[in-house]
Scaffold this motif. Structure first.
Motif, PDB file in Angstrom:
ATOM      1  N   UNK A  31      46.050  33.701  45.348  1.00  0.00           N
ATOM      2  CA  UNK A  31      46.849  33.859  44.132  1.00  0.00           C
ATOM      3  C   UNK A  31      47.387  35.284  44.033  1.00  0.00           C
ATOM      4  N   UNK A  32      46.541  36.276  44.334  1.00  0.00           N
ATOM      5  CA  UNK A  32      46.991  37.670  44.277  1.00  0.00           C
ATOM      6  C   UNK A  32      48.112  37.939  45.276  1.00  0.00           C
ATOM      7  N   UNK A  33      48.018  37.377  46.466  1.00  0.00           N
ATOM      8  CA  UNK A  33      49.084  37.553  47.456  1.00  0.00           C
ATOM      9  C   UNK A  33      50.396  36.963  46.947  1.00  0.00           C
ATOM     10  N   UNK A  34      50.325  35.792  46.342  1.00  0.00           N
ATOM     11  CA  UNK A  34      51.528  35.158  45.811  1.00  0.00           C
ATOM     12  C   UNK A  34      52.141  36.012  44.704  1.00  0.00           C
ATOM     13  N   UNK A  35      51.314  36.569  43.821  1.00  0.00           N
ATOM     14  CA  UNK A  35      51.819  37.415  42.735  1.00  0.00           C
ATOM     15  C   UNK A  35      52.442  38.701  43.290  1.00  0.00           C
ATOM     16  N   UNK A  36      51.828  39.279  44.313  1.00  0.00           N
ATOM     17  CA  UNK A  36      52.373  40.498  44.914  1.00  0.00           C
ATOM     18  C   UNK A  36      53.725  40.229  45.566  1.00  0.00           C
ATOM     19  N   UNK A  40      57.151  42.002  44.506  1.00  0.00           N
ATOM     20  CA  UNK A  40      57.953  42.679  45.525  1.00  0.00           C
ATOM     21  C   UNK A  40      59.393  42.175  45.506  1.00  0.00           C
ATOM     22  N   UNK A  41      59.565  40.883  45.343  1.00  0.00           N
ATOM     23  CA  UNK A  41      60.912  40.316  45.277  1.00  0.00           C
ATOM     24  C   UNK A  41      61.663  40.837  44.058  1.00  0.00           C
ATOM     25  N   UNK A  42      60.977  40.940  42.925  1.00  0.00           N
ATOM     26  CA  UNK A  42      61.620  41.443  41.708  1.00  0.00           C
ATOM     27  C   UNK A  42      62.025  42.898  41.870  1.00  0.00           C
ATOM     28  N   UNK A  43      61.133  43.703  42.433  1.00  0.00           N
ATOM     29  CA  UNK A  43      61.434  45.121  42.623  1.00  0.00           C
ATOM     30  C   UNK A  43      62.599  45.281  43.594  1.00  0.00           C
ATOM     31  N   UNK A  44      62.585  44.513  44.667  1.00  0.00           N
ATOM     32  CA  UNK A  44      63.681  44.591  45.638  1.00  0.00           C
ATOM     33  C   UNK A  44      64.995  44.197  44.989  1.00  0.00           C
ATOM     34  N   UNK A  45      64.978  43.180  44.163  1.00  0.00           N
ATOM     35  CA  UNK A  45      66.201  42.739  43.467  1.00  0.00           C
ATOM     36  C   UNK A  45      66.695  43.823  42.522  1.00  0.00           C
TER      37      UNK A  45
END
Length: 50
Positions: A31-36, A40-45
């Motif tokens: 679950x933590x990996x999925x949240x990270x 990461x996708x949000x920050x990259x966007x």
């Protein structure tokens, strides 16, 4: 004889508890990996929009 039965119950309890803790930790790590990845996708966007 009662001492052996107590020991057997204690060992069985410890094993089942260990298996349960292992399963929970595995699920939490997944679950933590999925949240990270989502973060990461949000920050990259957000970085790409600047």
């Amino acid at each position: 004889m009662a001492d052996y039965q107590t020991l057997i119950v204690a060992v069985a309890s410890a094993l089942s508890s260990g298996i349960g803790v292992g399963a929970v930790l595995k699920t939490d790590v997944r679950w933590l990996r999925a949240m990270m990845e989502k973060i990461d996708q949000r920050v990259t966007k957000l970085e790409d929009n600047k």
